[in-house]
Design an enzyme around this catalytic site. Structure first.
Site, PDB file in Angstrom:
ATOM      1  CE  LYS A  44       4.722  29.055 -99.283  1.00 14.56           C
ATOM      2  NZ  LYS A  44       4.505  30.004-100.391  1.00 14.56           N
ATOM      3  CG  HIS A  97       5.946  24.712-101.625  1.00  8.60           C
ATOM      4  ND1 HIS A  97       6.286  25.626-102.592  1.00  8.60           N
ATOM      5  CD2 HIS A  97       4.607  24.820-101.477  1.00  8.60           C
ATOM      6  CE1 HIS A  97       5.195  26.252-102.999  1.00  8.60           C
ATOM      7  NE2 HIS A  97       4.165  25.789-102.342  1.00  8.60           N
ATOM      8  CG  ASP A 129       3.473  32.812 -98.641  1.00  6.93           C
ATOM      9  OD1 ASP A 129       3.878  32.326 -97.575  1.00  6.93           O
ATOM     10  OD2 ASP A 129       3.204  32.131 -99.648  1.00  6.93           O
ATOM     11  CE1 TYR A 138       3.878  29.113-105.015  1.00  4.05           C
ATOM     12  CE2 TYR A 138       4.082  31.201-103.849  1.00  4.05           C
ATOM     13  CZ  TYR A 138       3.600  29.911-103.919  1.00  4.05           C
ATOM     14  OH  TYR A 138       2.826  29.431-102.891  1.00  4.05           O
TER      15      TYR A 138
HETATM   16  P1  NAD Z   1      -6.593  33.134-103.001  1.00  2.00           P
HETATM   17  O1  NAD Z   1      -7.618  32.405-102.207  1.00  2.00           O
HETATM   18  O2  NAD Z   1      -5.808  34.200-102.354  1.00  2.00           O
HETATM   19  O3  NAD Z   1      -7.342  33.681-104.288  1.00  2.00           O
HETATM   20  C1  NAD Z   1      -6.665  34.434-105.259  1.00  2.00           C
HETATM   21  C2  NAD Z   1      -7.585  34.720-106.440  1.00  2.00           C
HETATM   22  O4  NAD Z   1      -8.837  35.225-105.998  1.00  2.00           O
HETATM   23  C3  NAD Z   1      -6.964  35.817-107.317  1.00  2.00           C
HETATM   24  O5  NAD Z   1      -6.265  35.250-108.389  1.00  2.00           O
HETATM   25  C4  NAD Z   1      -8.143  36.620-107.784  1.00  2.00           C
HETATM   26  O6  NAD Z   1      -8.598  36.057-108.979  1.00  2.00           O
HETATM   27  C5  NAD Z   1      -9.195  36.383-106.731  1.00  2.00           C
HETATM   28  N1  NAD Z   1      -9.333  37.516-105.790  1.00  2.00           N
HETATM   29  C6  NAD Z   1      -8.419  38.001-104.908  1.00  2.00           C
HETATM   30  N2  NAD Z   1      -8.926  38.992-104.178  1.00  2.00           N
HETATM   31  C7  NAD Z   1     -10.208  39.137-104.589  1.00  2.00           C
HETATM   32  C8  NAD Z   1     -11.259  40.009-104.213  1.00  2.00           C
HETATM   33  N3  NAD Z   1     -11.092  40.919-103.248  1.00  2.00           N
HETATM   34  N4  NAD Z   1     -12.448  39.886-104.852  1.00  2.00           N
HETATM   35  C9  NAD Z   1     -12.632  38.967-105.809  1.00  2.00           C
HETATM   36  N5  NAD Z   1     -11.678  38.112-106.213  1.00  2.00           N
HETATM   37  C10 NAD Z   1     -10.475  38.204-105.615  1.00  2.00           C
HETATM   38  O7  NAD Z   1      -5.660  32.014-103.660  1.00  2.00           O
HETATM   39  P2  NAD Z   1      -4.115  31.711-103.795  1.00  2.00           P
HETATM   40  O8  NAD Z   1      -3.387  32.753-104.532  1.00  2.00           O
HETATM   41  O9  NAD Z   1      -4.053  30.314-104.290  1.00  2.00           O
HETATM   42  O10 NAD Z   1      -3.597  31.697-102.280  1.00  2.00           O
HETATM   43  C11 NAD Z   1      -3.019  32.826-101.647  1.00  2.00           C
HETATM   44  C12 NAD Z   1      -1.568  32.607-101.381  1.00  2.00           C
HETATM   45  O11 NAD Z   1      -1.389  31.395-100.617  1.00  2.00           O
HETATM   46  C13 NAD Z   1      -0.718  32.342-102.634  1.00  2.00           C
HETATM   47  O12 NAD Z   1      -0.475  33.518-103.377  1.00  2.00           O
HETATM   48  C14 NAD Z   1       0.494  31.724-102.025  1.00  2.00           C
HETATM   49  O13 NAD Z   1       1.303  32.718-101.425  1.00  2.00           O
HETATM   50  C15 NAD Z   1      -0.134  30.825-100.956  1.00  2.00           C
HETATM   51  N6  NAD Z   1      -0.346  29.438-101.435  1.00  2.00           N
HETATM   52  C16 NAD Z   1       0.429  28.464-100.908  1.00  2.00           C
HETATM   53  C17 NAD Z   1       0.262  27.154-101.305  1.00  2.00           C
HETATM   54  C18 NAD Z   1       1.116  26.091-100.681  1.00  2.00           C
HETATM   55  O14 NAD Z   1       1.114  24.942-101.164  1.00  2.00           O
HETATM   56  N7  NAD Z   1       1.837  26.393 -99.644  1.00  2.00           N
HETATM   57  C19 NAD Z   1      -0.690  26.811-102.281  1.00  2.00           C
HETATM   58  C20 NAD Z   1      -1.470  27.829-102.825  1.00  2.00           C
HETATM   59  C21 NAD Z   1      -1.309  29.127-102.373  1.00  2.00           C
END
Ligand code: NAD
Length: 284
Positions: A78, A111, A48, A53
């Site tokens: 997106k 997005h 994704d 990004y």
């Molecule tokens: P997430 O909830 O996946 O959290 C990511 C963070 O959590 C990492 O930076 C890391 O610090 C920590 N982490 C990850 N795995 C872990 C583990 N096993 N143990 C402890 N800490 C851990 O947050 P995200 O990246 O914001 O969301 C995931 C994906 O969703 C994004 O990469 C993106 O692809 C998507 N996203 C989309 C939108 C949108 O507006 N459409 C917005 C935000 C994110």
């Protein structure tokens, strides 16, 4: 290569999507090829990304280097907020394909709805995406951060139902109104920030369940999403965590436990990202 036996979710266009993927929000462009390559080695096949990004090229480089057959991969990108005018949407889509090094993407999303921008017209943007789906270069199209009234408007005015709505969902923001409105229209829910960027990981209920199952709180949270049927793509650049987040298919929560985790919802207070009704950011 690790097993890629990940459950899939059927989409309303007849295709299916792996329920677990790898998200690359906030992965720096220069680290993206390595991070995505690690995810492929672990067994992820669904990536994704987004124009915003700035790392589609790195995703493309990892795809090329992997040698994995195109039809084994599911790639989502997106539309950037500055490209909502139909001609801009189509031009930027072409650029995404070029940067990803692909002829088609599996899913292309608006997005953000940006209801306070473009004279409130996200419908013509949605029509532009429908054209991309008609010509086959986006196998499926969908939206992200669409509220119930946004979903109703695009489906009423165009008759084209998004395949997915990608919204913020985690135990502190279960986002039920947007989730239910999506599911009622036959739109699959993608839960972004599935572990709330780490904010939920010390929660006592999750700690208790993690101890019971011999799992981490991140794994319990991701499993909760899986049990609810949502599609997730946690992000990490730490190989051990990328692997940990993949290992969620060898245990299951009971339905009472799923309800307990859902009960952690804090409503709007639990939101980690912007509110889609007011978010109006356009990159400079
Ligand atoms: P997430 O909830 O996946 O959290 C990511 C963070 O959590 C990492 O930076 C890391 O610090 C920590 N982490 C990850 N795995 C872990 C583990 N096993 N143990 C402890 N800490 C851990 O947050 P995200 O990246 O914001 O969301 C995931 C994906 O969703 C994004 O990469 C993106 O692809 C998507 N996203 C989309 C939108 C949108 O507006 N459409 C917005 C935000 C994110």
């Amino acid at each position: 290569m690790a097993s890629t036996n990940i459950p899939t979710v059927s989409l309303n266009n007849g295709t299916s999507i792996p329920q677990l993927g790898f998200g690359v929000y906030q992965v720096p462009p220069e680290e993206t090829e390595r991070a995505v390559s690690t995810a492929f080695e672990v067994g992820y096949r669904h990536i994704d990304t987004a124009q915003m990004y700035g790392n589609e090229r790195g995703v493309g480089q990892a795809i090329k280097a992997s040698g994995i057959a195109r039809d084994e991969l599911f790639i989502t990108t997106k539309l950037n907020n500055g490209f909502h005018r139909p001609d801009d949407a189509k031009r930027s889509f072409d650029q995404s394909l070029a940067d990803l090094g692909l002829d088609t993407v599996d899913l292309f999303l608006i997005h953000w709805p940006l209801p306070t921008r473009y004279d409130g017209d996200y419908v013509s943007t949605w029509r532009a995406l429908a054209d991309l789906a008609s010509d086959g270069r986006a196998a499926a199209i969908g939206v992200s951060n669409f509220q119930p009234d946004h979903l109703k408007r695009i489906t009423d005015e165009t008759g084209v139902v998004p395949a997915v709505n990608q919204i913020e969902v985690h135990p502190y923001l279960t986002n039920e109104a947007a989730r239910t409105a999506s599911l009622d229209l036959g739109i699959a829910v993608e839960a972004w920030s599935p572990i709330a960027q780490g904010a939920v990981l010390d929660d006592p209920v999750l700690v208790e369940l993690a101890e019971k199952y011999g799992k981490t709180t991140a794994q319990v949270t991701l499993r909760w999403h899986v049990e609810r049927g949502d599609i997730i793509f946690p992000k990490s650049v730490t190989p051990q965590r990328v692997k940990e987040n993949f290992e969620i298919f060898d245990f299951a929560l009971t339905s009472d436990e799923v309800d307990r985790v859902s009960g952690l919802d804090k409503g709007e207070e639990g939101r980690t990202g912007p509110n889609p009704d007011t978010f109006d950011y356009i990159p400079g």
